[in-house]
Write an enzyme that holds these catalytic residues in place. Structure first.
Site, PDB file in Angstrom:
ATOM      1  N   CYS A 346     -58.988 -25.888  -9.668  1.00 23.23           N
ATOM      2  CA  CYS A 346     -58.361 -24.904  -9.602  1.00 23.23           C
ATOM      3  C   CYS A 346     -57.979 -24.370 -10.989  1.00 23.23           C
ATOM      4  O   CYS A 346     -57.047 -24.323 -11.768  1.00 23.23           O
ATOM      5  CB  CYS A 346     -57.143 -24.983  -9.152  1.00 23.23           C
ATOM      6  N   GLU A 347     -59.211 -24.078 -11.720  1.00 24.19           N
ATOM      7  CA  GLU A 347     -59.231 -23.575 -13.028  1.00 24.19           C
ATOM      8  C   GLU A 347     -60.279 -22.300 -13.083  1.00 24.19           C
ATOM      9  O   GLU A 347     -61.460 -22.787 -12.548  1.00 24.19           O
ATOM     10  CB  GLU A 347     -59.435 -24.358 -14.103  1.00 24.19           C
ATOM     11  N   TYR A 375     -74.900 -35.444 -22.380  1.00 24.57           N
ATOM     12  CA  TYR A 375     -73.570 -34.989 -22.350  1.00 24.57           C
ATOM     13  C   TYR A 375     -73.251 -34.233 -21.068  1.00 24.57           C
ATOM     14  O   TYR A 375     -72.466 -33.359 -20.808  1.00 24.57           O
ATOM     15  CB  TYR A 375     -73.525 -33.745 -23.568  1.00 24.57           C
TER      16      TYR A 375
END
Length: 421
Positions: A346-347, A375
């Site tokens: 939720c971003e 990474y």
């Protein structure tokens, strides 16, 4: 080059169908190719042929023990930046004499662990660190081999968050103070000064910054030798970039990098160490994800997938690009359409790509994020109580889960509730 290719309309990892792995382990997951890892390591080793050298894999790029052992068996040393990485390398069978310890914040505990179990050298970043290594070594009755990392004030021309060789960066000592600091190190009885360390950044796509840095290292080597220091090893760090897109604008090849090293430093007769990580692991891994929903928005369509920023944070952190392809190969002439490819966190930052052209996809289709071997898994988290995703290693027609997905009970049961609650 990697070993992730389409065969008969399906994406394969070496000789294993990616869809077969997905059916066995569930999505999302990371998958690595043994053949690609070994090929990329060998490119660096061959590039320095004819010189006394050691290729130390920078294991911060991908640190699963199966990857470490694969590379160690091929002859790689390891570059570590924490006690945890050091212990991983030793657990994977890497001898201490092939492990280089880098990093700006080594603690006395970490230094003691490495000196007790064996270390090739410490790459010292500051004078206070030098004093701590000296004290620990004297307490243990040993002498610690060190190089000192110099900051050459060279612009690596890379992303600001992964540039390390400018004067304002936190790494190393100013090259202008090298003579003074080396003299101080030589006076400490617990230290043996063996060389110079330099590393200017990551994901470099030009050779010129390397050349500028190495010319300064060559001058410094001759100066320090004239002052009585036995400089016999040069640690040149890593940083050579990888092609994150399939364009023709590719970074220099390892053979070109190796020739630059020979041209710049070969006359000094020093042992050469390099510490590649991204170029060895990056294109050796994919992130595989499943399409949960296809959502139509205001003027754009979204692919909502089951991978998220906690699984692959590079796009959110660095605005990084990853090529994204369908696991089922589109037929020739297939019409492409733009999607925003997003995860379920939720971003708004949980966005992998905007308006990326893809074949028309539906719920249940698999997609692959290319160049995700470096990474990716190592920077993942359990944000939103999302389990860390499995890592899978392929070798020919075999595959194995080398890190399983934890259960929700395993995650939740790590918490401890105080008795007053």
């Amino acid at each position: 080059m990697d070993h992730f290719l389409y065969r008969d309309g399906a994406l394969f990892a070496e000789d294993v169908s990616v869809a077969e792995i997905a059916a066995a382990v569930g999505t999302p997951f990371y998958v690595y190719s043994t053949a690609t890892l070994l090929r990329h390591f060998q490119l660096f080793d061959d590039a320095l042929a004819g010189t006394d050298h050691l290729v130390c894999y920078a294991m911060k790029a991908a640190s699963n023990q199966a990857i470490l052992r694969t590379l160690a068996q091929a002859g790689a040393g390891m570059d570590v930046v924490s006690e945890g990485e050091y212990r991983r390398a030793r657990a994977a069978g890497v001898p201490g004499e092939k492990i280089v310890f880098s990093g700006v914040g080594k603690t006395a505990r970490e230094i003691r662990a490495a000196l007790t179990d064996g270390i090739r050298q410490f790459n010292v970043e500051s004078e206070p660190e030098m004093d701590v290594i000296n004290a620990v070594a004297l307490d243990l009755g040993v002498v610690a081999p060190i190089t000192i990392r110099v900051n050459p004030d060279v612009d690596a021309k890379t992303h600001a968050k992964i540039a390390t060789g400018k004067s304002e960066n936190k790494f190393g000592i100013p090259i202008s103070r090298a003579s003074e600091v080396y003299a101080r190190a030589a006076a400490l009885p617990g230290l043996e000064v063996i060389g110079i360390d330099v590393h200017i950044g990551s994901q470099l796509t030009e050779l010129e910054p390397f050349r500028l840095a190495y010319e300064k290292v060559a001058e410094l080597t001759e100066q320090l030798r004239s002052e009585g220091h036995n400089i016999r090893r040069l640690d040149l760090g890593g940083g050579l970039g990888i092609p994150y897109t399939r364009s023709n604008d590719a970074p220099p090849l390892p053979v070109e990098y190796g020739q630059l090293i020979k041209d710049s430093l070969g006359h000094l007769g020093c042992e050469i160490e390099i510490e590649p990580g991204r170029l060895i692991a990056g294109n050796a891994g994919l992130l595989i994800s499943d399409v949960i929903y296809v959502k139509s928005g205001e003027g754009r369509d979204f692919l909502i997938v089951d991978a998220a920023m906690n699984d692959l944070i590079r796009p959110a952190m660095y605005e990084a690009h990853h090529d994204i392809v369908a696991v089922k190969e589109p037929a020739p002439g297939t019409e492409m359409q733009p999607y925003d490819i997003v995860g379920p966190v939720c971003e708004s930052g949980d966005t992998f790509a905007k308006q990326r052209n893809m074949p028309r996809l539906k719920s249940g289709d698999l997609i692959a994020f290319r160049s995700a071997g470096a990474y990716g898994a190592v920077m993942s988290s359990e944000y939103n109580t999302r389990p860390l995703i499995p890592e899978v290693l392929v070798n020919g027609d075999q595959f194995a889960v080398i890190r399983p997905r934890p259960t929700f009970d395993e995650i939740i049961n790590r918490d401890t509730i105080p008795e007053w609650l």
